[in-house]
Design an enzyme around this catalytic site. Structure first.
Site, mmCIF file in Angstrom:
data_model
loop_
_atom_site.group_PDB
_atom_site.id
_atom_site.type_symbol
_atom_site.label_atom_id
_atom_site.label_comp_id
_atom_site.label_asym_id
_atom_site.label_seq_id
_atom_site.Cartn_x
_atom_site.Cartn_y
_atom_site.Cartn_z
ATOM 1 N N LYS A 191 0.837 -1.212 0.000
ATOM 2 C CA LYS A 191 0.000 0.000 0.000
ATOM 3 C C LYS A 191 0.865 1.253 0.000
ATOM 4 O O LYS A 191 0.588 2.206 -0.738
ATOM 5 C CB LYS A 191 -0.898 -0.025 1.255
ATOM 6 C CG LYS A 191 -1.411 1.322 1.713
ATOM 7 C CD LYS A 191 -2.333 1.152 2.873
ATOM 8 C CE LYS A 191 -2.149 1.954 4.131
ATOM 9 N NZ LYS A 191 -1.282 3.064 4.290
ATOM 10 N N ASN A 192 1.943 1.232 0.807
ATOM 11 C CA ASN A 192 2.708 2.464 0.988
ATOM 12 C C ASN A 192 3.718 2.730 -0.132
ATOM 13 O O ASN A 192 4.400 3.748 -0.115
ATOM 14 C CB ASN A 192 3.372 2.474 2.369
ATOM 15 C CG ASN A 192 2.308 2.602 3.462
ATOM 16 O OD1 ASN A 192 1.148 2.907 3.177
ATOM 17 N ND2 ASN A 192 2.696 2.372 4.709
ATOM 18 N N ARG B 95 -4.036 10.356 3.327
ATOM 19 C CA ARG B 95 -3.050 11.434 3.463
ATOM 20 C C ARG B 95 -2.277 11.649 2.165
ATOM 21 O O ARG B 95 -1.430 12.534 2.084
ATOM 22 C CB ARG B 95 -2.064 11.086 4.587
ATOM 23 C CG ARG B 95 -2.663 11.288 5.959
ATOM 24 C CD ARG B 95 -1.703 10.886 7.043
ATOM 25 N NE ARG B 95 -0.446 11.615 6.988
ATOM 26 C CZ ARG B 95 -0.269 12.847 7.449
ATOM 27 N NH1 ARG B 95 -1.273 13.502 7.974
ATOM 28 N NH2 ARG B 95 0.911 13.420 7.371
ATOM 29 N N CYS C 45 -5.041 7.684 9.354
ATOM 30 C CA CYS C 45 -5.353 7.084 10.647
ATOM 31 C C CYS C 45 -5.092 8.063 11.782
ATOM 32 O O CYS C 45 -4.133 8.822 11.743
ATOM 33 C CB CYS C 45 -4.500 5.836 10.837
ATOM 34 S SG CYS C 45 -5.027 4.472 9.800
ATOM 35 N N ASP D 181 4.378 0.085 11.877
ATOM 36 C CA ASP D 181 3.139 -0.554 11.427
ATOM 37 C C ASP D 181 3.051 -2.034 11.797
ATOM 38 O O ASP D 181 2.002 -2.643 11.677
ATOM 39 C CB ASP D 181 2.977 -0.374 9.915
ATOM 40 C CG ASP D 181 2.959 1.097 9.563
ATOM 41 O OD1 ASP D 181 1.971 1.759 9.877
ATOM 42 O OD2 ASP D 181 3.956 1.595 9.019
ATOM 43 N N VAL E 118 7.889 6.361 16.708
ATOM 44 C CA VAL E 118 7.543 7.057 15.456
ATOM 45 C C VAL E 118 6.285 7.907 15.621
ATOM 46 O O VAL E 118 6.247 9.066 15.197
ATOM 47 C CB VAL E 118 7.395 6.049 14.285
ATOM 48 C CG1 VAL E 118 7.003 6.768 12.999
ATOM 49 C CG2 VAL E 118 8.704 5.290 14.088
HETATM 50 N N1 EPU Z 1 5.800 14.258 10.894
HETATM 51 C C1 EPU Z 1 5.799 15.585 11.235
HETATM 52 N N2 EPU Z 1 5.618 16.523 10.241
HETATM 53 C C2 EPU Z 1 5.444 16.160 8.940
HETATM 54 C C3 EPU Z 1 5.461 14.789 8.595
HETATM 55 C C4 EPU Z 1 5.642 13.853 9.599
HETATM 56 O O1 EPU Z 1 5.949 15.929 12.409
HETATM 57 O O2 EPU Z 1 5.269 17.050 8.095
HETATM 58 C C5 EPU Z 1 5.959 13.239 11.945
HETATM 59 C C6 EPU Z 1 4.687 12.402 12.095
HETATM 60 O O3 EPU Z 1 3.744 13.052 12.904
HETATM 61 C C7 EPU Z 1 5.215 11.125 12.690
HETATM 62 C C8 EPU Z 1 6.602 11.002 12.064
HETATM 63 O O4 EPU Z 1 6.941 12.306 11.575
HETATM 64 O O5 EPU Z 1 5.334 11.245 14.078
HETATM 65 C C9 EPU Z 1 6.727 10.016 10.939
HETATM 66 O O6 EPU Z 1 5.761 10.273 9.939
HETATM 67 P P1 EPU Z 1 6.023 9.908 8.411
HETATM 68 O O7 EPU Z 1 6.010 11.174 7.619
HETATM 69 O O8 EPU Z 1 7.203 9.024 8.319
HETATM 70 O O9 EPU Z 1 4.720 9.066 8.084
HETATM 71 P P2 EPU Z 1 3.757 9.180 6.830
HETATM 72 O O10 EPU Z 1 4.539 9.371 5.592
HETATM 73 O O11 EPU Z 1 2.637 10.085 7.125
HETATM 74 C C10 EPU Z 1 3.896 6.657 6.200
HETATM 75 C C11 EPU Z 1 2.911 5.547 6.072
HETATM 76 C C12 EPU Z 1 2.448 5.114 7.441
HETATM 77 C C13 EPU Z 1 3.663 4.676 8.261
HETATM 78 C C14 EPU Z 1 4.703 5.809 8.302
HETATM 79 C C15 EPU Z 1 5.978 5.405 8.997
HETATM 80 C C16 EPU Z 1 1.837 5.980 3.974
HETATM 81 C C17 EPU Z 1 0.617 6.403 3.234
HETATM 82 N N3 EPU Z 1 1.770 5.978 5.296
HETATM 83 O O12 EPU Z 1 3.185 7.713 6.817
HETATM 84 O O13 EPU Z 1 1.621 4.005 7.250
HETATM 85 O O14 EPU Z 1 3.259 4.369 9.566
HETATM 86 O O15 EPU Z 1 5.016 6.230 6.969
HETATM 87 O O16 EPU Z 1 6.557 4.300 8.367
HETATM 88 O O17 EPU Z 1 2.852 5.634 3.376
HETATM 89 C C18 EPU Z 1 -0.164 2.566 7.665
HETATM 90 O O18 EPU Z 1 0.162 2.001 6.613
HETATM 91 O O19 EPU Z 1 -1.030 2.125 8.453
HETATM 92 C C19 EPU Z 1 0.484 3.813 8.003
HETATM 93 C C20 EPU Z 1 0.041 4.628 8.966
#
Ligand code: EPU
Length: 438
Positions: free
Chosen positions: A23-24, A97, A121, A311, A333
């Site tokens: 998915k990601n 997102r 989420c 995850d 995280v």
């Molecule tokens: N963060 C910030 N500011 C930002 C972006 C992120 O403070 O602008 C913080 C977040 O709040 C979090 C941390 O940085 O505490 C990590 O967030 P990250 O940006 O790595 O996560 P994401 O890109 O929003 C993706 C996956 C998530 C997965 C995370 C970490 C997708 C669509 N989502 O999220 O997947 O948990 O990376 O590996 O790729 C899931 O699949 O259930 C899921 C939540």
């Protein structure tokens, strides 16, 4: 109305299931198609609702999409992309997102982008400040409006030297998807290096991008004038594979996960082995099973790759309720990803959550009140309960808990699980689970 399942627990899950594209990665590879002036073909695409959401968003922007459901092939033609209506984009808000990642490509192709309020989420604040800072560094202007954000690129975006405050997956993808068509060089420091990001880099390279991944989380990108199409088989979903592995362990079962790959799962496999789970890897996939006897408790910490990915945490916690002794978990995280444990406690698990950084190194949340560490005492038999899915991964972990528990549980809100677990009903059938729609 959301769907509910009545699940009869205590039956070991045994059988053979398949995982397809992650998915990601899939959602990001779909966004990458927006950068191209030729058709793109993505294979191994799972039937999950997140893919439908991204397909809808791309179609709103003029991309034509053809899919062959069972083969998981997605053909995207981005040759006639156009600005979508704000209200239509907004109709997609709240379900994903991914819209924030459309910014770079749309700024390149159309000179503007609109990002509605974001969903995803509820597992923490999940701000988008890194994304906006990055886009500004490339030269984008960001205007806050009541219904979201409007971004414009008065001129071609320029490569930048970016240092992320945290190796965020999304912000790293934002840089990649923006830098590939920006003029000049971009250097990204403190980048996330998850396998799904490496696969996105592979997609971009097929399209004509020039990207080098160096040591110590440094990625360099040389901007190019145009990008063409791609044909790509998505990396398999290691989160889904790990989730089924936890289901095998918690139900004392034996599951062959066709398509699971060793390399991207190494951190998970180490934990699985340390707590006493058995696995066997071959070219087709990985077999996970409970070898009998007592499982062992463990201290673990989630982290960005190559650490134990966050995850996997929620499905693992259910398995940890069945290990002997005290397990300690430190979630580093997301600040708020342990709320789902309350329902497990109602089912008989002994889990307490704390704001301190327990068991591992201090993390960003150590000085906050967020309960991001857990102590799990086991083994505790789980008993059936009525539980409501809180988020995607928490939802699957509730399903595992219900399958492991004594008696019949009702799991409410199961449609959320389709965001990331394709045809999980068919897979449960293949594994001998006993359940019906409630
Ligand atoms: N963060 C910030 N500011 C930002 C972006 C992120 O403070 O602008 C913080 C977040 O709040 C979090 C941390 O940085 O505490 C990590 O967030 P990250 O940006 O790595 O996560 P994401 O890109 O929003 C993706 C996956 C998530 C997965 C995370 C970490 C997708 C669509 N989502 O999220 O997947 O948990 O990376 O590996 O790729 C899931 O699949 O259930 C899921 C939540």
């Amino acid at each position: 109305m959301s769907a509910s399942l009545r699940v009869k627990g205590g039956i070991p899950l045994v059988g053979d299931i398949e995982v397809r594209g992650a998915k990601n990665l899939v959602s990001k590879a779909m966004v990458a198609a927006l950068l191209s002036d030729e058709p793109c073909r993505l294979r191994g695409v799972p039937e999950i609702s997140d893919v439908q959401v991204v397909s809808g968003l791309l179609e709103l922007h003029g991309v034509t999409i053809d899919s062959t459901d069972r083969d998981g092939e997605l053909l995207m033609d981005p040759r006639n992309i156009l600005q979508a209506h704000v209200a239509d984009i907004d109709a997609h808000a709240g379900s994903s997102r991914v819209p924030v990642l459309l910014c770079g490509p749309l700024l390149h192709r159309l000179g503007e982008a609109f990002i509605p309020d974001l969903g995803g989420c509820r597992i923490g604040e999940r701000p988008i400040n890194y994304h906006l800072d990055v886009l500004r560094q490339f030269g984008a202007e960001v205007e806050k409006r009541q219904d979201g954000l409007r971004l414009t690129a008065p001129e071609r975006l320029q490569g930048a030297r970016v240092v992320l405050p945290f190796p965020s997956v999304g912000a790293t993808e934002q840089v990649l998807l923006t830098a590939v068509l920006a003029s000049g060089r971009t250097e990204l420091r403190n980048a996330a290096i998850e396998p799904e990001i490496m696969d996105l880099i592979a997609v971009l390279q097929k399209m004509g991008a020039i990207i080098s991944v160096q040591t110590d989380r440094v990625i360099s990108i040389e901007g190019v004038e145009r990008l063409g199409g791609y044909d790509h088989l998505a990396i398999p979903d290691r989160i889904e594979a790990g989730s089924w592995a936890c289901a095998a362990l918690a139900t004392k079962g034996d599951i062959f996960v066709r398509g699971a790959q060793q390399q991207p799962m190494m951190p998970f496999l180490n934990v699985f082995r340390k707590i006493g789970g058995a696995f066997d890897i071959d070219d087709e996939g990985i077999r996970f099973w409970h070898p009998g006897g007592r499982l062992r408790s463990i201290a673990l910490e989630t982290d960005v790759h190559p650490g134990l990915m966050t995850d996997w945490q929620q499905p693992l916690v259910v398995a940890l309720t069945q290990t002997a002794g005290l397990s300690i978990l430190h979630e580093t995280v997301y600040e708020n990803r342990l709320g789902f444990t309350a329902a497990l406690a109602d089912m008989g698990a002994t889990i307490q959550i704390y704001p301190e950084c327990l068991g591992g190194s201090p993390c960003r949340f150590g000085r906050s009140d967020f309960k991001h560490s857990a102590v799990i005492s086991g083994p505790t038999p789980l008993v059936a309960a009525d539980i409501t899915v809180p988020d995607l991964r928490g939802g699957f972990s509730y399903l595992i808990a219900a399958l492991a528990a004594d008696g019949e549980s009702t799991v409410m809100g199961t449609d959320l699980i389709y965001r990331g677990y394709e045809r999980f009903g068919d897979k449960l059938d293949a594994l001998g689970a006993v359940y019906h729609a409630a």
